[in-house]
Design an enzyme around this catalytic site. Structure first.
Site, PDB file in Angstrom:
ATOM      1  N   LYS A   1       7.963  14.913-102.098  1.00  0.00           N
ATOM      2  CA  LYS A   1       8.689  14.804-103.369  1.00  0.00           C
ATOM      3  C   LYS A   1       9.188  16.145-103.921  1.00  0.00           C
ATOM      4  CE  LYS A   1       6.520  10.537-104.933  1.00  0.00           C
ATOM      5  NZ  LYS A   1       5.966   9.783-106.050  1.00  0.00           N
TER       6      LYS A   1
ATOM      7  N   ASP B   1       9.563   7.498-111.244  1.00  0.00           N
ATOM      8  CA  ASP B   1       8.127   7.184-111.334  1.00  0.00           C
ATOM      9  C   ASP B   1       7.633   7.088-112.778  1.00  0.00           C
ATOM     10  OD1 ASP B   1       7.584   7.010-108.594  1.00  0.00           O
ATOM     11  OD2 ASP B   1       7.235   9.165-108.416  1.00  0.00           O
TER      12      ASP B   1
END
Ligand code: ATR
Length: 281
Positions: free
Chosen positions: A66, A102
């Site tokens: 990420k 997220d």
């Protein structure tokens, strides 16, 4: 010719993303496929070049890439920049743009499952890693009254305070003993660590002895669906929220970035619960 979407992670064998996205493409009548690509950490640069060369239309990014993908993208959205991580890439006519869904996915699930707003709530976040940063950023963007962060390594919790200060919100970093002692002060307690995740299902990140039964206790973990932490909170009368909602919402938001369409989140949730073999809590 159909579009290709994918997941970049390592490992990706147990990911439920291909199933939920392929099902959603099908249901929406979009000619596209989603494939999980297992990308070794030393090959992230090549993987991003590959997206360009093969004209992959979009990707999710998961552990451990990420952060690593960010330097190879053309543009990073403001929210992803604040969080310092990308979980969604959109290929916009050859330009690769990084987003992060997220934290927003998490806050959306919190609001939906609490069925009330959180703007006046006092929130305790357990953990100060990547997941915690996503959750904290989204909470700050939504607007909250007060946040405390507790973490095994207190310096990391301290480093989050600058982010909260940007939003002029009262924030503090506290150690575990303090957090346990002052637990009755918090309306919402969120575990962002992996403590309690399968196979270590008997571990809990914090003692809940001083929890108020009016509080909400939430765990980002969804395997198991009900962690020991959530079980303990439930037995004390608290409302509990597991990580399924966050997983589904982050996926749905990515899908929307790629297609402009909102997928059926109930159907996505059904698939996830089927995979995990249970009903939600
Ligand atoms: P993620 O992206 O899932 O948040 P991460 O960035 O590696 O992963 O962060 C993991 C978080 O879980 C950290 O807050 C970590 O605490 P430390 O900063 O002290 O390492 C926390 N964590 C992981 N294992 C833990 C354990 N056994 N006990 C307490 N905290 C733990």
């Amino acid at each position: 010719m159909g579009k290709v979407f994918g997941l970049l992670g390592h490992p990706v064998g147990h990911s439920m993303s291909p199933q939920i996205h392929n099902d959603a493409f099908n249901k929406e009548g979009i000619e596209a496929v989603y494939h999980a690509f297992d990308v070794k950490p030393e090959l992230v640069r090549e993987a991003i070049s590959g997206l360009r060369a093969l004209q992959i239309a979009g990707c999710n990014v998961t552990v451990p890439h990420k952060l690593a993908v960010m330097e190879f993208l053309d543009e990073i959205d403001e929210e992803a920049r604040l969080i310092g991580a990308v979980n969604t890439i959109v290929n916009q006519d050859g330009k690769l743009i990084g987003y992060n869904t997220d934290g927003r996915g998490y806050v959306q699930s919190l609001l939906e499952e609490m069925n009330s707003d959180i703007k006046d709530k006092r929130i305790l976040i357990i953990g100060a890693g990547g997941a915690a940063r996503g959750v904290l950023t989204a909470l700050l963007q939504h607007g909250i009254a007060h946040v405390a962060i507790t973490n095994r390594t207190l310096e990391k919790a301290n480093s989050f305070l600058a982010l909260a200060n940007n939003f002029s919100i009262s924030a503090e970093a506290i150690d575990r003993i303090d957090a346990e002692e002052r637990l009755h002060e918090f309306d919402v307690v969120i575990n962002t660590t992996s403590v309690g995740m399968s196979p270590h299902i008997h571990e809990t990140p914090l003692s809940l002895t001083k929890l108020r039964k009016e509080s909400v206790v939430s765990d980002l973990i969804y395997n198991p669906l009900e962690t020991t932490f959530l079980k303990e909170a439930k037995s004390q009368g608290a409302l509990i929220i597991n990580g399924v909602g966050m997983f589904v919402n982050q996926a749905a938001l990515s899908f929307e970035y790629w297609t402009g369409k909102k997928p059926d989140r109930e159907q996505m949730k059904k698939i996830v619960l089927q995979q995990l073999g249970g009903t939600t809590c």
